[in-house]
Design a protein around this motif. Structure first.
Motif, PDB file in Angstrom:
ATOM      1  N   LEU A 111       0.822  -1.217   0.000  1.00 36.82           N
ATOM      2  CA  LEU A 111       0.000   0.000   0.000  1.00 36.82           C
ATOM      3  C   LEU A 111       0.856   1.268   0.000  1.00 36.82           C
ATOM      4  CD1 LEU A 111      -2.292  -2.041   0.619  1.00 36.82           C
ATOM      5  CD2 LEU A 111      -3.164  -0.441   2.302  1.00 36.82           C
ATOM      6  N   ASP A 112       2.095   1.125   0.482  1.00 27.15           N
ATOM      7  CA  ASP A 112       2.988   2.296   0.548  1.00 27.15           C
ATOM      8  C   ASP A 112       3.334   2.826  -0.834  1.00 27.15           C
ATOM      9  OD1 ASP A 112       4.147  -0.262   0.423  1.00 27.15           O
ATOM     10  OD2 ASP A 112       6.134   0.521   0.964  1.00 27.15           O
ATOM     11  N   ILE A 113       3.350   1.935  -1.834  1.00 24.74           N
ATOM     12  CA  ILE A 113       3.726   2.363  -3.197  1.00 24.74           C
ATOM     13  C   ILE A 113       2.696   3.381  -3.704  1.00 24.74           C
ATOM     14  CG2 ILE A 113       4.187   1.575  -5.571  1.00 24.74           C
ATOM     15  CD1 ILE A 113       6.115   0.167  -3.815  1.00 24.74           C
ATOM     16  N   ASP A 114       1.417   3.030  -3.598  1.00 25.93           N
ATOM     17  CA  ASP A 114       0.366   3.945  -4.051  1.00 25.93           C
ATOM     18  C   ASP A 114       0.293   5.182  -3.188  1.00 25.93           C
ATOM     19  OD1 ASP A 114      -0.513   2.575  -6.162  1.00 25.93           O
ATOM     20  OD2 ASP A 114      -2.028   1.439  -5.066  1.00 25.93           O
ATOM     21  N   TRP A 115       0.567   5.008  -1.927  1.00 23.86           N
ATOM     22  CA  TRP A 115       0.504   6.137  -0.987  1.00 23.86           C
ATOM     23  C   TRP A 115       1.491   7.218  -1.434  1.00 23.86           C
ATOM     24  CZ3 TRP A 115       2.620   6.269   4.697  1.00 23.86           C
ATOM     25  CH2 TRP A 115       1.956   7.268   5.416  1.00 23.86           C
ATOM     26  N   ASP A 168      -5.192   5.697   3.000  1.00 20.58           N
ATOM     27  CA  ASP A 168      -4.224   6.539   3.712  1.00 20.58           C
ATOM     28  C   ASP A 168      -4.214   6.187   5.203  1.00 20.58           C
ATOM     29  OD1 ASP A 168      -3.825   7.721   1.317  1.00 20.58           O
ATOM     30  OD2 ASP A 168      -4.889   9.586   1.771  1.00 20.58           O
ATOM     31  N   ARG A 169      -5.402   5.926   5.729  1.00 18.23           N
ATOM     32  CA  ARG A 169      -5.484   5.587   7.159  1.00 18.23           C
ATOM     33  C   ARG A 169      -4.737   4.305   7.449  1.00 18.23           C
ATOM     34  NH1 ARG A 169     -10.686   6.402  10.796  1.00 18.23           N
ATOM     35  NH2 ARG A 169      -9.227   6.059  12.494  1.00 18.23           N
ATOM     36  N   LEU A 170      -4.922   3.316   6.574  1.00 13.05           N
ATOM     37  CA  LEU A 170      -4.203   2.045   6.769  1.00 13.05           C
ATOM     38  C   LEU A 170      -2.693   2.291   6.753  1.00 13.05           C
ATOM     39  CD1 LEU A 170      -6.285  -0.330   4.424  1.00 13.05           C
ATOM     40  CD2 LEU A 170      -6.320  -0.295   6.922  1.00 13.05           C
ATOM     41  N   CYS A 171      -2.271   3.125   5.822  1.00  7.36           N
ATOM     42  CA  CYS A 171      -0.833   3.395   5.683  1.00  7.36           C
ATOM     43  C   CYS A 171      -0.294   4.160   6.904  1.00  7.36           C
ATOM     44  CB  CYS A 171      -0.553   4.198   4.413  1.00  7.36           C
ATOM     45  SG  CYS A 171      -0.816   3.239   2.921  1.00  7.36           S
ATOM     46  N   PHE A 205       0.853  -1.907   5.470  1.00  5.04           N
ATOM     47  CA  PHE A 205       1.162  -1.769   4.038  1.00  5.04           C
ATOM     48  C   PHE A 205       0.777  -3.001   3.232  1.00  5.04           C
ATOM     49  CE2 PHE A 205       4.809   1.251   5.378  1.00  5.04           C
ATOM     50  CZ  PHE A 205       3.915   2.310   5.466  1.00  5.04           C
ATOM     51  N   GLY A 206       0.016  -3.904   3.826  1.00  8.41           N
ATOM     52  CA  GLY A 206      -0.389  -5.100   3.080  1.00  8.41           C
ATOM     53  C   GLY A 206       0.363  -6.331   3.538  1.00  8.41           C
ATOM     54  N   ARG A 207       0.534  -7.261   2.612  1.00  5.51           N
ATOM     55  CA  ARG A 207       1.135  -8.563   2.893  1.00  5.51           C
ATOM     56  C   ARG A 207       2.443  -8.470   3.683  1.00  5.51           C
ATOM     57  NH1 ARG A 207       0.107 -13.561  -0.727  1.00  5.51           N
ATOM     58  NH2 ARG A 207      -1.901 -12.718  -1.323  1.00  5.51           N
ATOM     59  N   THR A 214       3.536  -6.384   5.780  1.00  9.05           N
ATOM     60  CA  THR A 214       3.450  -6.017   7.202  1.00  9.05           C
ATOM     61  C   THR A 214       2.419  -6.895   7.919  1.00  9.05           C
ATOM     62  OG1 THR A 214       1.768  -4.349   6.706  1.00  9.05           O
ATOM     63  CG2 THR A 214       4.054  -3.584   6.773  1.00  9.05           C
ATOM     64  N   GLY A 215       1.830  -7.854   7.195  1.00  9.98           N
ATOM     65  CA  GLY A 215       0.859  -8.766   7.808  1.00  9.98           C
ATOM     66  C   GLY A 215      -0.557  -8.202   7.853  1.00  9.98           C
ATOM     67  N   LYS A 216      -0.728  -6.963   7.440  1.00 14.28           N
ATOM     68  CA  LYS A 216      -2.057  -6.349   7.495  1.00 14.28           C
ATOM     69  C   LYS A 216      -2.150  -5.242   6.450  1.00 14.28           C
ATOM     70  CE  LYS A 216      -4.991  -5.243  11.492  1.00 14.28           C
ATOM     71  NZ  LYS A 216      -4.963  -4.591  12.792  1.00 14.28           N
ATOM     72  N   GLY A 217      -3.287  -5.192   5.786  1.00 12.83           N
ATOM     73  CA  GLY A 217      -3.582  -4.122   4.831  1.00 12.83           C
ATOM     74  C   GLY A 217      -5.090  -4.123   4.690  1.00 12.83           C
ATOM     75  N   TRP A 218      -5.591  -4.357   3.484  1.00 15.88           N
ATOM     76  CA  TRP A 218      -7.038  -4.547   3.325  1.00 15.88           C
ATOM     77  C   TRP A 218      -7.457  -5.854   3.977  1.00 15.88           C
ATOM     78  CZ3 TRP A 218      -9.450  -0.354   2.056  1.00 15.88           C
ATOM     79  CH2 TRP A 218      -8.829   0.594   1.245  1.00 15.88           C
ATOM     80  N   TYR A 219      -6.532  -6.810   3.955  1.00 16.37           N
ATOM     81  CA  TYR A 219      -6.772  -8.116   4.573  1.00 16.37           C
ATOM     82  C   TYR A 219      -5.763  -8.310   5.703  1.00 16.37           C
ATOM     83  CZ  TYR A 219      -9.465  -9.074   0.314  1.00 16.37           C
ATOM     84  OH  TYR A 219     -10.382  -9.022  -0.711  1.00 16.37           O
ATOM     85  N   VAL A 220      -6.004  -9.363   6.501  1.00 17.92           N
ATOM     86  CA  VAL A 220      -5.030  -9.733   7.530  1.00 17.92           C
ATOM     87  C   VAL A 220      -4.324 -10.998   7.031  1.00 17.92           C
ATOM     88  CG1 VAL A 220      -4.741 -10.442   9.935  1.00 17.92           C
ATOM     89  CG2 VAL A 220      -6.526  -8.799   9.319  1.00 17.92           C
TER      90      VAL A 220
END
Ligand code: 3H9
Length: 682
Positions: free
Chosen positions: A510-514, A535-538, A543-545, A547-553
């Motif tokens: 997610l950091d790439i798009d951020w 942005d909130r997730l970031c 940041f996704g896979r 970091t173990g968490k993003g849109w999914y866990v």
């Protein structure tokens, strides 16, 4: 040697008691109705000629027959048909010997299988690729091949559609001999030995254990997702040991006829021709005058390493450089890790001067304009005159980079997709000042690497990423309208996408798009619709896979379900903006996603960034996981109904507000009743 019928696509000639039939239908001797008629007539002539001892079948122009003519598939089948011809050959008294150079594929290989013997040059390829075109062999391929190779191998070959090189074909029993030297002379010598007849259909299929057959079937069917032809082909091959040849052939023909005009087969044929057209530039033809032998790569991150491996495997002399000794050491390890045992082993160096004698430099350094500008200026001083300098940037302005050099005509973009040694798609980015010869050299390089190129103009994201960004944005709007991301992903996967957009974001990071959103923030219209959940997730470090968490866990890299925080974030955002809820079912989600792609695709063509609609179909099926059996977004829109898609685009633009507009080209094409997939097709 006497010869006759020179205006025919099949020439009859004699060498003593041996007839020679030469198929001549450039460029690939495809089996057009004319070829089938002429071949049928020529075979009849052989059978009517007294004293012949054998017939040799050969192709003109360095190739045998590349299969049925795919351009004719939309038309009604006119007799004579191939199965009838093969039946006549089966009933003949004399043997047929097939001499294969180049390709004997599909119907071409079925003709070869209808012969008694098959000789081939070492560089020839044979096979039954019909399944890759959404159909099954239609002239006995599923019945004759298992009699030669056994059922497990036949299933594997037919379901995968593998083009088999002659040495492998010999090992598998698909051909009888690999010929060194003159193919026709070897076939004539073979025929003079009066070999006995060998009619495959009279033989039985070699026995094989059910477990072995099932294992072969499962292995190939797993890879052939969403292709009904694959399961049908496997079933037909099994019939070869279950019923009479006559019954099995009739069933094969019935399936072939049914699948020929299916939407999946149409889509795959569209992509076949689209991929052959995508590397063409109007007004630019022929090969580059420049020879590329030595390739230099700057950067050994994931992209640089993948490009280096692809280039080395294609036979280029590759030099990879990094900014310092430490990065070089890490790069060497990365390449070894990605390339695996297959290699190549490449040592990354930390000396830019090593690029002084290379013919092409691919810059794959960090995506930062400042870094790249400085690099291009340095490269200009190091590279020899005439060397090509390419950037692998995925969105930066290559015109600016070109102007950092004294040779902007030699600069272009070569945008690889990750992992670069595997993904087939490449964007050839055409800068303002690039010369036609540089473009031709870039295309030649891409082709040697086995890539499928599309041509792109300079803009943020070029063709693929520009359109994909709009699609992803639209998916986030659907989320904000009230559909949770996992439901959107599921709906799009059901449509056929390899992955949904939220799962893709987690994979890429997610950091790439951020970073991209932050970069574009100053130029974003203050009233433009903007979804801030990502942005909130970031901000929370999700940041996704990775970091173990993003849109999914994720647990050990595997998703365990939707991130439980997401619904709350969404509700809060919806409340703050006082948004009405829009409920969408799976079809509405898939249609809206498609509408966003199609509209932006048309805008991209309007802006002169993409050349033609079919290039966008190639890009999305080869680079973004759009289902091949739907032929790409433009072809899919035609199938669904271009007017229906336009209506959804109009609604989308009305709902999204500032910054969104309906493409004129889309409107005009629909109004004219033309096919979207044909836009720009010359
Ligand atoms: C079949 O046979 C069904 C049977 O079972 C039915 C029996 C009843 N038709 O790829 P290239 C054109 S299904 C029409 O750039 P390469 C191609 O469009 C068929 N045109 O060259 C291009 O034209 P243009 C099963 C065809 O050297 C030009 O030829 N067969 C066909 O890189 C050069 O092509 C296949 O699936 C065709 N069948 O590769 C094989 N094939 O210059 C399909 C080619 O105007 N073909 N063209 O753009 C191939 O895989 C590759 O073309 C081949 C040559 C390996 C032969």
């Amino acid at each position: 040697m006497d010869s006759a019928g020179t205006d025919k696509t099949v020439k009859f000639a004699r060498d003593g008691n041996i007839a020679i039939l030469t198929v001549d239908n450039p460029p690939v001797n495809a089996g057009s109705p004319q070829v089938k008629a002429d071949l049928t007539e020529a075979v009849a002539r052989c059978l009517d000629t007294a004293g012949l001892t054998a017939v040799v079948l050969v192709g003109a122009g360095g190739t045998f027959i590349a299969g049925a003519d795919l351009k004719e598939f939309e038309n009604r089948t006119v007799p004579p048909v191939l199965p009838d011809l093969l039946k006549r050959m089966d009933a003949a008294a004399i043997p047929f010997i097939c001499a294969i150079d180049g390709s004997a594929l599909g119907g071409g290989f079925e003709v070869a299988l209808g012969c008694d013997y098959r000789l081939a040059t070492a560089t020839a390829t044979v096979g039954l690729p019909e399944v890759t075109l959404g159909i099954v062999p239609g002239a006995g391929g599923t019945q004759r091949l298992p009699r030669l190779t056994g059922m497990p191998t036949a299933i594997e070959l037919i379901v995968s559609g593998h083009h088999v090189p002659a040495p492998e074909a010999l090992r598998l029993g698909m051909i009888d001999r690999v010929v060194e030297g003159d193919l026709l002379q070897a076939a004539l010598a073979f025929a003079r030995e009066l070999p006995p007849r060998r009619r495959l259909l009279q033989e039985t299929v070699p026995p094989a254990a059910e477990a072995e057959i099932a294992a072969a079937e499962q292995a190939v069917l797993r890879k052939a997702k969403r292709n009904p032809a694959a399961t049908e082909a496997a079933r037909l091959v099994r019939l070869s040991a279950q019923t009479s040849a006559e019954e099995a052939l009739a069933e094969e023909r019935a399936v072939f006829t049914r699948l020929r005009l299916s939407n999946e087969a149409r889509a795959l044929r569209h992509l076949f021709f689209a991929e052959r057209k995508s590397g063409r530039i109007s007004g630019v033809s022929g090969r580059s005058e420049r020879q590329i032998r030595k390739v230099g790569i700057i950067g050994s991150g994931t992209m640089g390493a993948g490009i280096a491996i692809a280039a080395a495997r294609a036979g280029y002399d590759v030099t990879v450089v990094e900014r310092d000794a430490d990065s070089a050491r890490q790069g060497t390890q990365r390449i070894a890790q990605i390339a695996g045992e297959q290699g190549p082993a490449l040592e990354v160096r930390s000396d830019m001067a090593l690029l002084a004698d290379v013919d092409l430099i691919v810059e794959a350094a960090f995506e930062d304009m400042g870094v790249k500008k400085e690099l291009f200026a340095r490269l200009d001083a190091i590279a020899r005159p005439g060397a090509i300098i390419a950037s692998n940037t995925s969105y930066l302005d290559v015109n600016v980079l070109a102007r950092c050099t004294s040779r902007p005509g030699d600069v272009l973009g070569l945008h690889f997709f990750s992992p670069a040694h595997i993904m087939k798609l490449i964007e050839i980015v055409r800068t303002d000042l690039v010369t036609p010869d540089t473009l031709k050299a870039g295309l030649g390089f891409a082709k040697t690497l086995g890539k499928i190129p599309i041509i792109a103009g300079v803009c943020d994201g070029f063709v693929g990423n520009r359109i994909f960004a709009v699609y992803r944005n639209q998916c986030s709007f659907m989320m904000e309208d009230g559909t949770l991301p996992d439901r959107i992903d599921q709906a799009l996967q059901k449509f056929g996408w390899a992955m949904g957009p939220f799962a893709v974001s987690d994979l890429v990071g997610l950091d790439i798009d951020w970073a991209g959103r932050k970069r574009r923030a100053p130029t974003r219209h203050p009233q433009a619709r903007y979804v801030a959940v990502a942005d909130r997730l970031c901000e929370e470090g999700n940041f996704g896979r990775k970091t173990g968490k993003g849109w999914y866990v994720y647990d050990n890299g595997k998703s365990t379900g939707l991130n439980p925080d997401v619904p709350g974030y969404l509700e809060a955002e919806r409340k703050a903006k006082d948004l009405p809820r829009i409920d969408r079912d799976d079809d509405a989600i898939a249609l809206r996603a498609l509408a966003s792609l199609v509209n932006e695709a048309c805008l991209t063509i309007e802006d002169g960034i993409a050349q033609r609609a079919s290039d966008i179909d190639v890009a999305f099926t080869r680079g973004y996981g759009f289902p091949r059996d739907r032929g790409g977004p433009m072809f899919a829109a035609d199938l669904i109904g271009a007017d229906k898609v336009l209506a959804d685009v109009e609604q989308l633009v009305a709902e999204n507000g500032v910054g969104w507009r309906v493409s004129n080209l889309l409107r005009e094409t629909v109004a004219a009743g033309k096919r979207l997939a044909d836009i720009g097709a010359a």
